[in-house]
Design an enzyme around this catalytic site. Structure first.
Site, PDB file in Angstrom:
ATOM      1  N   LEU A 127      42.309  37.949  25.305  1.00 63.46           N
ATOM      2  CA  LEU A 127      41.973  37.659  26.701  1.00 63.46           C
ATOM      3  C   LEU A 127      40.477  37.416  26.823  1.00 63.46           C
ATOM      4  O   LEU A 127      39.659  38.259  26.461  1.00 63.46           O
ATOM      5  CB  LEU A 127      42.407  38.816  27.604  1.00 63.46           C
ATOM      6  CG  LEU A 127      42.395  38.557  29.109  1.00 63.46           C
ATOM      7  CD1 LEU A 127      43.325  39.553  29.815  1.00 63.46           C
ATOM      8  CD2 LEU A 127      41.001  38.670  29.718  1.00 63.46           C
ATOM      9  N   HIS A 231      34.043  48.315  23.522  1.00 63.49           N
ATOM     10  CA  HIS A 231      32.825  47.542  23.794  1.00 63.49           C
ATOM     11  C   HIS A 231      32.546  47.617  25.299  1.00 63.49           C
ATOM     12  O   HIS A 231      33.484  47.650  26.106  1.00 63.49           O
ATOM     13  CB  HIS A 231      33.057  46.089  23.368  1.00 63.49           C
ATOM     14  CG  HIS A 231      31.846  45.233  23.393  1.00 63.49           C
ATOM     15  ND1 HIS A 231      31.367  44.658  24.565  1.00 63.49           N
ATOM     16  CD2 HIS A 231      31.002  44.829  22.413  1.00 63.49           C
ATOM     17  CE1 HIS A 231      30.297  43.946  24.281  1.00 63.49           C
ATOM     18  NE2 HIS A 231      30.049  44.022  22.986  1.00 63.49           N
TER      19      HIS A 231
END
Length: 343
Positions: A127, A231
């Site tokens: 994505l 992240h």
């Protein structure tokens, strides 16, 4: 209605490549390599065209398109069944507790165990949303459209669904986890290993990765602190996954240490709460007074699948859709659509 989700095709190669160059590394499912991306699109076309409704090693690539300008501004993927072409490796965090009578001390050691527990699961991934479009719920549109595709093609997907979140990457594009663990055995940087995996698969992990458990206490601090940490750009994605019913069950990525989220497919919120309805009326005034909440809806199967936000007023026997959405997706009275509440 401006944006819609549809299956990707070879004509989308260039915009997908441009987005891949923006990922910043560690994004295995979206490598900035035209040959690898072209192979993905070819494999995706074969998945959409495949006859039969069994769970298979399919890949489905979708894009987010501006229906007014035609620009492609996002992308996502579904893997029907991972671990078929090559093993699907993860580290599973376990523990070993030992006790010394003489010292009157009990010690618990956390351990990384190389695992293929998640083989055979369906995976949602790849994505990416163009930075200029990260508002207005478009990330949610991309993410949740995948679950509605799975729901409406349920026999093609496994009973467990996973999502790998990118781990922590430093400013130089390196991975503290890779440097502290796997990188010691491969003689290559994180960027090199990540690129090789994206292009050729991870069989090299099976060939070279030590099979013995790794004691976390023996790792350098920089590697320990990023285990299971997404992240920074993936924190919102992690929250969306949690809202859908995904949980972190101590599986992490073997490259960057990012968390792998898991869910029972039928318990994913969008799948569980979605409804099938038949449109009985199309009206330009639907949603005009903002009394009907916008829905995320889909229509079509396989290569004709599309998803978008639109106004649907579900009154039971009467289901009214706004004219703009109906025209954008070529929906007529009598067509069946699937929808789920936006929030």
């Amino acid at each position: 209605m401006t944006f819609l989700i549809r299956p990707a095709n070879m004509g989308d190669l260039q915009p997908i490549y441009e987005m891949a160059k923006r990922t910043g590394g560690g994004f295995t499912n979206l490598p900035p390599d035209k040959k690898a991306l072209s192979a993905k699109l070819e494999r995706s076309a074969a998945g959409f065209d495949r006859v039969g409704d069994d769970v298979a090693d399919d890949l489905y690539v979708f894009v987010l398109q501006n229906s007014v300008t035609g620009e492609v501004r996002g992308t996502c993927q579904i893997f029907g069944k991972v671990g078929q072409r090559w093993p699907f490796y993860s580290y599973r965090i376990g523990a070993l507790t030992q006790h010394s009578v003489e010292l009157e001390r009990t010690f618990r050691a956390d351990i990384l165990n190389l695992s293929t527990d998640l083989e055979g699961a369906t995976e949602v991934g790849g994505l990416f949303l163009h930075p200029g479009e990260r508002a207005g719920g478009l990330g949610m549109l991309i993410a949740r459209s995948r679950y509605l595709f799975i729901r409406n093609h349920r026999q093609r997907f496994a009973d467990r669904t996973i999502a790998e979140l990118r781990g922590v990457i430093d400013e130089a594009g390196g991975s503290p986890f890779w440097d502290g663990v796997a990188g010691r055995f491969f003689g290559m940087s994180f960027q090199e290993a990540d690129e090789f995996n994206a292009k050729f698969g991870n069989q090299f992990i099976a060939d070279l990765m030590p099979k013995h458990p790794v004691y976390i206490a023996m790792l350098q601090e920089s590697a320990k602190t990023v285990i299971g940490v997404p992240h920074p750009s993936g924190r919102a994605a992690m929250r969306m996954l949690e809202n859908e019913g995904f949980a972190w069950e101590n599986y992490i990525d073997i490259f960057d240490g990012g968390p792998t989220m898991t869910a029972r497919t039928d318990q994913i919120r969008s799948i569980r709460e979605a409804k099938d309805v038949t449109i009985t009326e199309i009206s330009p005034s639907a949603g005009e007074q903002n009394i009907h909440q916008k829905k995320l809806f889909t229509i079509g199967r396989l290569h004709t699948f599309k998803a978008a936000y639109g106004w649907i007023d579900d009154r039971g026997d009467d289901v009214i859709m706004d004219t703009e959405s109906a025209q954008a997706l070529n929906i007529s009275v009598g067509d069946q659509v699937t929808y789920v509440e936006r929030s």
